[in-house]
Design a protein around this motif. Structure first.
Motif, PDB file in Angstrom:
ATOM      1  N   MET A   1      -5.169  50.211 138.798  1.00 17.00           N
ATOM      2  CA  MET A   1      -4.186  49.318 139.434  1.00 17.00           C
ATOM      3  C   MET A   1      -3.407  47.988 138.327  1.00 17.00           C
ATOM      4  N   ASP A   2      -1.901  48.042 138.029  1.00 12.68           N
ATOM      5  CA  ASP A   2      -1.710  47.025 137.757  1.00 12.68           C
ATOM      6  C   ASP A   2      -2.827  45.399 138.225  1.00 12.68           C
ATOM      7  N   ASP A   3      -3.165  44.973 136.824  1.00 10.18           N
ATOM      8  CA  ASP A   3      -3.557  43.512 137.770  1.00 10.18           C
ATOM      9  C   ASP A   3      -2.855  42.453 138.185  1.00 10.18           C
ATOM     10  N   GLY A   4      -1.950  41.905 137.381  1.00  9.63           N
ATOM     11  CA  GLY A   4      -1.185  41.109 138.525  1.00  9.63           C
ATOM     12  C   GLY A   4      -0.175  41.946 139.633  1.00  9.63           C
ATOM     13  N   TRP A   5      -0.764  42.534 139.887  1.00  3.21           N
ATOM     14  CA  TRP A   5      -0.726  43.766 142.186  1.00  3.21           C
ATOM     15  C   TRP A   5      -1.830  42.345 142.514  1.00  3.21           C
ATOM     16  N   GLU A   6      -2.883  42.923 141.689  1.00  7.35           N
ATOM     17  CA  GLU A   6      -4.358  42.295 142.084  1.00  7.35           C
ATOM     18  C   GLU A   6      -4.422  41.167 141.720  1.00  7.35           C
ATOM     19  N   VAL A   7      -3.797  40.562 141.100  1.00  5.09           N
ATOM     20  CA  VAL A   7      -3.621  38.853 141.398  1.00  5.09           C
ATOM     21  C   VAL A   7      -2.728  37.601 142.737  1.00  5.09           C
ATOM     22  N   LEU A   8      -1.689  39.127 142.890  1.00  4.20           N
ATOM     23  CA  LEU A   8      -0.746  38.921 143.878  1.00  4.20           C
ATOM     24  C   LEU A   8      -1.351  38.918 144.589  1.00  4.20           C
ATOM     25  N   TYR A   9      -2.332  39.576 145.084  1.00  2.57           N
ATOM     26  CA  TYR A   9      -2.798  39.454 147.145  1.00  2.57           C
ATOM     27  C   TYR A   9      -3.988  39.559 146.916  1.00  2.57           C
ATOM     28  N   GLY A  10      -4.633  39.102 145.097  1.00  5.25           N
ATOM     29  CA  GLY A  10      -5.887  37.990 145.216  1.00  5.25           C
ATOM     30  C   GLY A  10      -6.943  38.818 145.959  1.00  5.25           C
ATOM     31  N   SER A  11      -8.466  37.266 146.138  1.00  6.08           N
ATOM     32  CA  SER A  11      -9.840  38.065 146.441  1.00  6.08           C
ATOM     33  C   SER A  11      -9.437  38.267 147.776  1.00  6.08           C
ATOM     34  N   GLY A  30      -6.416  53.438 156.140  1.00 10.84           N
ATOM     35  CA  GLY A  30      -6.665  54.863 155.340  1.00 10.84           C
ATOM     36  C   GLY A  30      -6.095  54.786 154.373  1.00 10.84           C
ATOM     37  N   LEU A  31      -5.326  54.318 153.832  1.00 16.70           N
ATOM     38  CA  LEU A  31      -5.417  54.025 152.571  1.00 16.70           C
ATOM     39  C   LEU A  31      -6.206  52.515 151.184  1.00 16.70           C
ATOM     40  N   SER A  32      -7.069  53.602 150.240  1.00 15.04           N
ATOM     41  CA  SER A  32      -7.187  52.444 149.582  1.00 15.04           C
ATOM     42  C   SER A  32      -6.069  51.345 148.766  1.00 15.04           C
ATOM     43  N   ASN A  33      -6.974  50.473 147.941  1.00 12.52           N
ATOM     44  CA  ASN A  33      -6.267  49.556 147.036  1.00 12.52           C
ATOM     45  C   ASN A  33      -5.263  50.698 146.234  1.00 12.52           C
ATOM     46  N   GLU A  35      -4.156  52.952 146.253  1.00 14.06           N
ATOM     47  CA  GLU A  35      -3.026  54.549 146.955  1.00 14.06           C
ATOM     48  C   GLU A  35      -2.116  53.407 147.728  1.00 14.06           C
ATOM     49  N   GLU A  36      -2.538  52.564 147.987  1.00 18.29           N
ATOM     50  CA  GLU A  36      -1.482  51.198 148.313  1.00 18.29           C
ATOM     51  C   GLU A  36      -0.382  50.405 146.942  1.00 18.29           C
ATOM     52  N   PHE A  37      -1.229  50.474 146.737  1.00 20.45           N
ATOM     53  CA  PHE A  37      -0.644  50.562 144.979  1.00 20.45           C
ATOM     54  C   PHE A  37       0.368  51.069 144.579  1.00 20.45           C
ATOM     55  N   PHE A  38      -0.281  52.693 144.876  1.00 18.15           N
ATOM     56  CA  PHE A  38       0.797  53.479 144.367  1.00 18.15           C
ATOM     57  C   PHE A  38       1.853  54.016 145.209  1.00 18.15           C
ATOM     58  N   VAL A  39       1.959  53.306 146.950  1.00 22.63           N
ATOM     59  CA  VAL A  39       2.823  53.776 147.454  1.00 22.63           C
ATOM     60  C   VAL A  39       4.233  52.070 147.684  1.00 22.63           C
ATOM     61  N   GLY A  40       3.447  51.458 146.788  1.00 22.31           N
ATOM     62  CA  GLY A  40       3.826  50.185 147.232  1.00 22.31           C
ATOM     63  C   GLY A  40       3.122  49.340 148.294  1.00 22.31           C
ATOM     64  N   GLY A  41       2.095  49.147 149.349  1.00 23.02           N
ATOM     65  CA  GLY A  41       1.784  49.341 149.996  1.00 23.02           C
ATOM     66  C   GLY A  41       0.989  47.278 149.972  1.00 23.02           C
ATOM     67  N   ASN A  42       1.017  47.199 150.815  1.00 22.74           N
ATOM     68  CA  ASN A  42       0.498  45.668 150.963  1.00 22.74           C
ATOM     69  C   ASN A  42      -0.787  45.776 151.145  1.00 22.74           C
ATOM     70  N   PRO A  43      -2.493  45.801 150.266  1.00 25.50           N
ATOM     71  CA  PRO A  43      -3.195  45.148 150.942  1.00 25.50           C
ATOM     72  C   PRO A  43      -3.974  45.081 152.423  1.00 25.50           C
ATOM     73  N   LEU A  44      -3.191  44.260 152.773  1.00 27.06           N
ATOM     74  CA  LEU A  44      -3.348  42.696 152.948  1.00 27.06           C
ATOM     75  C   LEU A  44      -2.913  43.164 155.059  1.00 27.06           C
ATOM     76  N   SER A  45      -2.193  44.209 154.797  1.00 30.44           N
ATOM     77  CA  SER A  45      -0.952  44.941 156.399  1.00 30.44           C
ATOM     78  C   SER A  45      -1.707  45.762 156.051  1.00 30.44           C
ATOM     79  N   ALA A  46      -1.786  46.142 157.740  1.00 28.56           N
ATOM     80  CA  ALA A  46      -1.626  48.129 157.884  1.00 28.56           C
ATOM     81  C   ALA A  46      -0.730  48.403 158.164  1.00 28.56           C
ATOM     82  N   ASP A  47      -0.040  47.776 158.068  1.00 31.40           N
ATOM     83  CA  ASP A  47       1.611  48.148 158.153  1.00 31.40           C
ATOM     84  C   ASP A  47       2.670  47.381 157.259  1.00 31.40           C
ATOM     85  N   SER A  48       2.168  47.504 156.689  1.00 30.85           N
ATOM     86  CA  SER A  48       3.556  46.637 155.478  1.00 30.85           C
ATOM     87  C   SER A  48       4.434  46.473 155.754  1.00 30.85           C
TER      88      SER A  48
END
Length: 87
Positions: A1-11, A30-33, A35-48
């Protein structure tokens, strides 16, 4: 995953650019972090996108299977309607 994406959503959802956290699913959609990155989802929201369909069930390429099924079971690209270029 892109480090910037990880920093954006944070710890708050376990993302850390230094540690391996790609398999976590903090929002339970149902999507891992990764997979969320790949499809452009938000790892903090089940319904981006807020359409009442969980990210794992979304079908952005309108080919039938949802994101999770394409990534985990079929091994196809959930963003590409004709993954094998046969049409």
């Amino acid at each position: 995953m892109d480090d910037g994406w990880e920093v954006l959503y944070g710890s708050s959802c376990g993302l850390d650019p230094v540690n391996g956290d790609s398999s976590a699913d903090a929002d339970g959609d149902g999507l891992s972090n990764q997979e969320e990155f790949f499809v452009g989802g938000n790892p903090l929201s089940a319904d981006s996108d807020g359409d009442a369909i969980p990210d794992g069930e979304e079908d952005p390429d309108n080919d039938g299977p949802g994101n999770s099924e394409e990534l985990k079971l079929l091994g196809t690209d959930p963003l590409e309607w004709d993954t094998d270029d046969d049409r």
